[in-house]
Design an enzyme around this catalytic site. Structure first.
Site, PDB file in Angstrom:
ATOM      1  N   TYR A   3      30.647  42.306  45.726  1.00 45.95           N
ATOM      2  CA  TYR A   3      29.696  42.617  46.795  1.00 45.95           C
ATOM      3  C   TYR A   3      29.519  44.124  47.015  1.00 45.95           C
ATOM      4  O   TYR A   3      28.496  44.691  46.661  1.00 45.95           O
ATOM      5  CB  TYR A   3      30.145  41.949  48.109  1.00 45.95           C
ATOM      6  CG  TYR A   3      30.228  40.448  47.987  1.00 45.95           C
ATOM      7  CD1 TYR A   3      29.068  39.677  48.003  1.00 45.95           C
ATOM      8  CD2 TYR A   3      31.439  39.790  47.815  1.00 45.95           C
ATOM      9  CE1 TYR A   3      29.118  38.298  47.865  1.00 45.95           C
ATOM     10  CE2 TYR A   3      31.498  38.411  47.676  1.00 45.95           C
ATOM     11  CZ  TYR A   3      30.335  37.675  47.701  1.00 45.95           C
ATOM     12  OH  TYR A   3      30.388  36.315  47.554  1.00 45.95           O
ATOM     13  N   PRO A  35      21.802  34.491  50.095  1.00 45.21           N
ATOM     14  CA  PRO A  35      21.142  33.184  50.056  1.00 45.21           C
ATOM     15  C   PRO A  35      20.192  32.977  51.240  1.00 45.21           C
ATOM     16  O   PRO A  35      20.277  33.664  52.254  1.00 45.21           O
ATOM     17  CB  PRO A  35      22.301  32.187  50.152  1.00 45.21           C
ATOM     18  CG  PRO A  35      23.539  32.962  49.938  1.00 45.21           C
ATOM     19  CD  PRO A  35      23.235  34.361  50.388  1.00 45.21           C
ATOM     20  N   HIS A  44      25.960  37.822  52.076  1.00 45.22           N
ATOM     21  CA  HIS A  44      27.045  37.005  51.570  1.00 45.22           C
ATOM     22  C   HIS A  44      28.440  37.631  51.656  1.00 45.22           C
ATOM     23  O   HIS A  44      29.448  36.940  51.542  1.00 45.22           O
ATOM     24  CB  HIS A  44      26.716  36.709  50.106  1.00 45.22           C
ATOM     25  CG  HIS A  44      27.274  35.450  49.587  1.00 45.22           C
ATOM     26  ND1 HIS A  44      28.574  35.076  49.781  1.00 45.22           N
ATOM     27  CD2 HIS A  44      26.708  34.452  48.892  1.00 45.22           C
ATOM     28  CE1 HIS A  44      28.777  33.918  49.199  1.00 45.22           C
ATOM     29  NE2 HIS A  44      27.659  33.519  48.650  1.00 45.22           N
ATOM     30  N   ASP A  94      30.506  15.352  42.140  1.00 41.52           N
ATOM     31  CA  ASP A  94      30.245  16.746  41.780  1.00 41.52           C
ATOM     32  C   ASP A  94      30.284  16.914  40.250  1.00 41.52           C
ATOM     33  O   ASP A  94      29.415  17.558  39.665  1.00 41.52           O
ATOM     34  CB  ASP A  94      31.272  17.669  42.441  1.00 41.52           C
ATOM     35  CG  ASP A  94      30.943  19.126  42.189  1.00 41.52           C
ATOM     36  OD1 ASP A  94      29.916  19.599  42.720  1.00 41.52           O
ATOM     37  OD2 ASP A  94      31.669  19.782  41.429  1.00 41.52           O
ATOM     38  N   SER A 154      26.095  26.123  43.002  1.00 42.74           N
ATOM     39  CA  SER A 154      26.985  26.098  44.139  1.00 42.74           C
ATOM     40  C   SER A 154      26.676  24.864  44.973  1.00 42.74           C
ATOM     41  O   SER A 154      25.512  24.586  45.253  1.00 42.74           O
ATOM     42  CB  SER A 154      26.732  27.352  44.964  1.00 42.74           C
ATOM     43  OG  SER A 154      27.835  27.611  45.750  1.00 42.74           O
ATOM     44  N   GLN A 155      27.746  24.149  45.331  1.00 41.64           N
ATOM     45  CA  GLN A 155      27.538  22.995  46.202  1.00 41.64           C
ATOM     46  C   GLN A 155      27.766  23.410  47.655  1.00 41.64           C
ATOM     47  O   GLN A 155      28.818  23.976  47.975  1.00 41.64           O
ATOM     48  CB  GLN A 155      28.515  21.860  45.850  1.00 41.64           C
ATOM     49  CG  GLN A 155      28.216  20.631  46.668  1.00 41.64           C
ATOM     50  CD  GLN A 155      29.210  19.473  46.592  1.00 41.64           C
ATOM     51  OE1 GLN A 155      29.534  18.866  47.608  1.00 41.64           O
ATOM     52  NE2 GLN A 155      29.668  19.148  45.395  1.00 41.64           N
TER      53      GLN A 155
HETATM   54  N1  COA Z   1      35.929   7.854  42.286  1.00 44.19           N
HETATM   55  C1  COA Z   1      35.425   7.609  43.494  1.00 44.19           C
HETATM   56  N2  COA Z   1      35.162   8.572  44.423  1.00 44.19           N
HETATM   57  C2  COA Z   1      35.429   9.849  44.074  1.00 44.19           C
HETATM   58  C3  COA Z   1      35.953  10.187  42.811  1.00 44.19           C
HETATM   59  C4  COA Z   1      36.213   9.112  41.885  1.00 44.19           C
HETATM   60  N3  COA Z   1      36.713   9.330  40.672  1.00 44.19           N
HETATM   61  N4  COA Z   1      36.116  11.510  42.756  1.00 44.19           N
HETATM   62  C5  COA Z   1      35.708  12.008  43.943  1.00 44.19           C
HETATM   63  N5  COA Z   1      35.297  10.994  44.743  1.00 44.19           N
HETATM   64  C6  COA Z   1      34.802  11.094  46.121  1.00 44.19           C
HETATM   65  C7  COA Z   1      35.649  12.029  46.966  1.00 44.19           C
HETATM   66  O1  COA Z   1      36.733  11.343  47.537  1.00 44.19           O
HETATM   67  C8  COA Z   1      34.648  12.497  47.997  1.00 44.19           C
HETATM   68  O2  COA Z   1      34.482  11.473  48.950  1.00 44.19           O
HETATM   69  P1  COA Z   1      33.753  11.721  50.383  1.00 44.19           P
HETATM   70  O3  COA Z   1      32.293  11.852  50.133  1.00 44.19           O
HETATM   71  O4  COA Z   1      34.081  10.488  51.123  1.00 44.19           O
HETATM   72  O5  COA Z   1      34.384  12.959  50.938  1.00 44.19           O
HETATM   73  C9  COA Z   1      33.359  12.585  47.203  1.00 44.19           C
HETATM   74  O6  COA Z   1      33.524  11.693  46.103  1.00 44.19           O
HETATM   75  C10 COA Z   1      33.017  13.965  46.704  1.00 44.19           C
HETATM   76  O7  COA Z   1      34.014  14.443  45.817  1.00 44.19           O
HETATM   77  P2  COA Z   1      33.643  15.361  44.567  1.00 44.19           P
HETATM   78  O8  COA Z   1      32.218  15.169  44.240  1.00 44.19           O
HETATM   79  O9  COA Z   1      34.632  15.096  43.486  1.00 44.19           O
HETATM   80  O10 COA Z   1      33.830  16.834  44.985  1.00 44.19           O
HETATM   81  P3  COA Z   1      34.116  17.609  46.315  1.00 44.19           P
HETATM   82  O11 COA Z   1      33.286  17.101  47.437  1.00 44.19           O
HETATM   83  O12 COA Z   1      35.573  17.603  46.479  1.00 44.19           O
HETATM   84  O13 COA Z   1      33.570  19.046  45.948  1.00 44.19           O
HETATM   85  C11 COA Z   1      33.796  21.272  45.094  1.00 44.19           C
HETATM   86  C12 COA Z   1      34.013  19.774  44.848  1.00 44.19           C
HETATM   87  C13 COA Z   1      34.287  22.013  43.910  1.00 44.19           C
HETATM   88  C14 COA Z   1      32.315  21.536  45.295  1.00 44.19           C
HETATM   89  C15 COA Z   1      34.570  21.664  46.385  1.00 44.19           C
HETATM   90  O14 COA Z   1      35.890  21.364  46.245  1.00 44.19           O
HETATM   91  C16 COA Z   1      34.461  23.130  46.706  1.00 44.19           C
HETATM   92  O15 COA Z   1      35.213  23.976  46.233  1.00 44.19           O
HETATM   93  N6  COA Z   1      33.504  23.454  47.587  1.00 44.19           N
HETATM   94  C17 COA Z   1      33.254  24.813  48.019  1.00 44.19           C
HETATM   95  C18 COA Z   1      32.104  25.364  47.280  1.00 44.19           C
HETATM   96  C19 COA Z   1      31.586  26.632  47.917  1.00 44.19           C
HETATM   97  O16 COA Z   1      32.339  27.465  48.388  1.00 44.19           O
HETATM   98  N7  COA Z   1      30.248  26.712  47.906  1.00 44.19           N
HETATM   99  C20 COA Z   1      29.545  27.763  48.543  1.00 44.19           C
HETATM  100  C21 COA Z   1      29.381  28.983  47.780  1.00 44.19           C
HETATM  101  S1  COA Z   1      28.343  30.107  48.611  1.00 44.19           S
END
Ligand code: COA
Length: 628
Positions: free
Chosen positions: A106, A119, A342, A429, A554-555
């Site tokens: 940054y 963003p 950001h 994801d 990014s999510q």
């Molecule tokens: N079977 C069934 N369900 C599953 C699964 C599987 N094999 N794997 C994951 N799931 C479920 C999870 O339990 C979760 O359930 P919920 O909706 O009830 O909470 C859901 O699916 C989502 O999980 P998943 O898609 O694996 O990922 P996540 O939500 O944990 O997200 C990241 C992953 C990497 C995006 C997150 O951990 C992260 O780091 N987020 C921050 C990103 C960030 O900073 N973004 C902004 C930048 S500006």
């Protein structure tokens, strides 16, 4: 420009050319903010194993043999010393990465904040389309935001969690009253939470004129909606014609250019006061004028343009102050959003603020009576000279060029949401990331080095790591999907399971401080800081290739229909911010028109196809299995 979503790649290399010593921790306040663990130094073996795997996914056999030999040399020669130095740093600091990261990603980056670093965020469409409605919603959004500020300030927010692990909450406090002040070489971040005095005001911008507006009374109680609205009416009355010298537009330009203007403005005492008032404002509210989407784009696309850059200098780009962490952007037709700087925080705390504001609307929880404004609205005049006026004109043109070049579309995938991959026992994801790989391959016939933000907030002061794709498993899945003659569906299904499992496993590694990217960065920085030779690994073609991201993602999940967006990190890159909800998947996709071979709409179309095809593979293969 790297930011959380990979936007900083070019900037990292640019910054690397400067003296890294000069960057180490200069403008960073380190706080031991919580009882969370310190960020540990990653294990070299894991990092290099990841490096080889990610390299193999992109290289021919012969190229890969060369990569293995470069890695072997690194292990024998440079690595032991560099890892030892990193370990010392990790022992000494609460978070060995964050001070470096703030500077490199940054503060030392010299490129403009819009549209790659800062963003845009979009609220759901609200129900107003009159000038009175604009002020009412501006007042309500401001009051809701200020309530959230008080919750953050007084440690009353429930900790965010990742599964059972609590996450670092310090970024919430950094959102308010914070400004990235331009300085030649390296900017300075001034956090609102570091001021001793109570901050009680916001800044409102209309027609490029800036005003100080009170938002909290002396007892830190939010002003009533009518008290805020009355002040906004005064703002409107005093800003009927456009400011002929809207110096805020220079904050959209290269940081050194803005820093020089800032210094020159500060030669005038009255300007010093105005700039200080802006720096200390809890946030900014931009009362915008009407804007129409360009031909071929939707109102939702236009909302994202307004949130990212303001539509150019003839529309609302002169109605911004890009240094402020939070700028609420209030349109005239129900579309509102935020432009966010950001440096102090990642998307999820911003998403949580936006969700909270939507909750306040749902519950109609606004305080309509109560404290009124004790001080009157104050116009913040900033005098400019001829030279600054010329810069304003140049920065306006630059902003117009960037705004015109950005192709951004909102795309909602409706056939299913994260419910489907979950029901198929796949991480949503990881599944979506594989859809990006497939969509890209179908357009460009190659696999894209891909950036995805992972949070490191399980650790004190944690920021981000990069969940890279493609892995060798992802490459195998994509190639089976497109193979001719077609690969049997059961085989593709297996490949998809392998690819998503590998991605998920790497995600877990990244979130537990065993990712590759930040570790490689650390070795490179620590070599430079200690005047050691840069290891050959960092000059290799594969290192360069891996750091040229063609998909930057990014999510940012939210409960309401809130979308974040950002520009691509390189000229040939796709920038994708996504919000997977239970029954729909929301995407914001951006590209640069000037590149010519990328198109946001084309990517959206291929993404739709990829998601439908992947479900079809799973369904067909499951059906076949059940017949056995
Ligand atoms: N079977 C069934 N369900 C599953 C699964 C599987 N094999 N794997 C994951 N799931 C479920 C999870 O339990 C979760 O359930 P919920 O909706 O009830 O909470 C859901 O699916 C989502 O999980 P998943 O898609 O694996 O990922 P996540 O939500 O944990 O997200 C990241 C992953 C990497 C995006 C997150 O951990 C992260 O780091 N987020 C921050 C990103 C960030 O900073 N973004 C902004 C930048 S500006």
């Amino acid at each position: 420009m790297l930011k959380c979503h990979g936007l900083m790649r070019p900037q990292i290399s640019q910054v690397m050319k400067q003296s890294v010593n000069a960057l180490a921790g200069n403008h960073v306040v380190i706080r031991q903010s919580s009882d969370l663990p310190k960020l540990p130094a990653p294990q070299p073996i894991k990092t290099l194993k990841h490096f080889l795997d990610f390299a193999q996914a992109l290289q021919s056999k012969k190229e890969f043999e060369e990569t293995k030999s470069i890695v072997n040399d690194f292990v024998s020669n440079d690595m032991p010393k560099l890892q030892g130095l990193l370990q010392k740093r990790a022992d000494a600091l609460p978070n060995w990465l964050t001070p470096w990261w703030l500077n490199i990603a940054y503060l030392a980056a010299r490129t403009p904040l819009p549209v790659v670093t800062s963003p845009g965020v979009m609220f759901p469409k609200f129900d107003f389309n009159t000038p009175e409605g604009q002020l009412e919603y501006a007042a309500k959004i401001s009051q809701a935001a200020i309530k959230f500020y008080l919750l953050a300030k007084n440690d009353q927010l429930k900790p965010d969690m990742s599964g059972k692990s609590p996450l670092d909450m310090s970024q919430y406090k950094f959102l308010f009253g914070t400004t990235r002040v331009p300085k030649v070489g390296v900017d300075e971040i001034k956090y609102g939470c570091d001021y001793k005095e109570k901050l009680q005001h916001i800044v409102v911008i209309r027609n490029g004129h800036l005003f100080q507006v009170q938002i909290l009374d002396n007892n830190e109680q939010p002003l009533s909606i009518s008290a805020i609205t009355q002040q906004l009416e005064k703002v409107v009355a005093e800003s009927q014609t456009p400011n002929p010298h809207p110096v805020g537009i220079v904050s959209s330009d290269g940081r050194d250019k803005w820093a020089n203007v800032y210094t020159s403005l500060k030669k005038d005492n009255n300007n010093v006061k105005s700039l200080e008032t802006i720096e200390k404002a809890l946030f900014v509210v931009c009362l915008d004028k009407a804007s129409d989407p360009p031909v071929g784009y939707t109102e939702k696309d236009e909302q994202s343009r307004q949130a990212l850059h303001g539509g150019g200098s003839k529309v609302n780009s002169c109605n911004r102050w890009f240094d402020k962490t939070i700028q609420f952007v209030i349109g005239t037709n129900g579309y509102t959003g935020m432009t966010y700087e950001h440096t102090p925080a990642e998307g999820p705390p911003v998403g949580a603020l936006m969700d909270y504001i939507c909750d306040q609307f749902d519950a109609n929880a606004f305080t309509s009576t109560g404290p009124s404004s004790g001080s009157s609205v104050q116009k913040l005049d900033i005098s400019t000279n001829e030279e600054v006026n010329k810069r304003i004109a140049k920065s306006s043109k630059n902003m117009d060029r960037i705004a015109e070049d950005l192709d951004i579309v909102a795309f909602t995938f409706k056939p299913y949401g994260k419910n489907f991959p979950k029901s198929s026992k796949i991480s949503p994801d990881s599944y979506i990331q594989m859809a990006y790989q497939l969509a890209f391959y179908r357009i460009h016939s190659s696999l894209p080095p891909t950036y995805e933000t992972a949070t490191l907030r399980k650790f004190t002061e944690g920021r981000t790591e990069n969940i890279r794709s493609p892995s060798t498993e992802a490459a195998s899945f994509v190639k089976k999907m497109v193979s001719k003659p077609p690969t049997p569906v059961s085989e593709i299904h297996d490949a998809l399971i392998n690819a998503t499992n590998t991605h998920k496993k790497y995600t877990v590694d990244c979130m537990n401080a065993s990712g590759m990217d930040r570790h490689l960065l650390a070795w490179k920085l620590i070599a430079s800081e200690n005047n050691l030779p840069t290891p050959e690994l960092f000059g290799s073609n594969i290192y360069q290739q891996l750091n040229h991201f063609q998909v930057s993602t990014s999510q940012v999940p939210t409960r309401h229909f809130i979308q974040m967006c950002f520009g691509p990190s390189a000229v040939d890159c796709y920038g994708i911010c996504y919000n997977p909800q239970e029954t729909e998947l929301h995407f914001m996709i951006s590209t640069f028109k000037s590149y010519g071979s990328t198109s946001s709409k084309k990517f959206a179309k291929e993404l739709q196809k990829a998601l439908i095809d992947m479900k079809s593979v799973i369904n067909k293969s499951t059906k076949e299995m059940s017949k056995l």
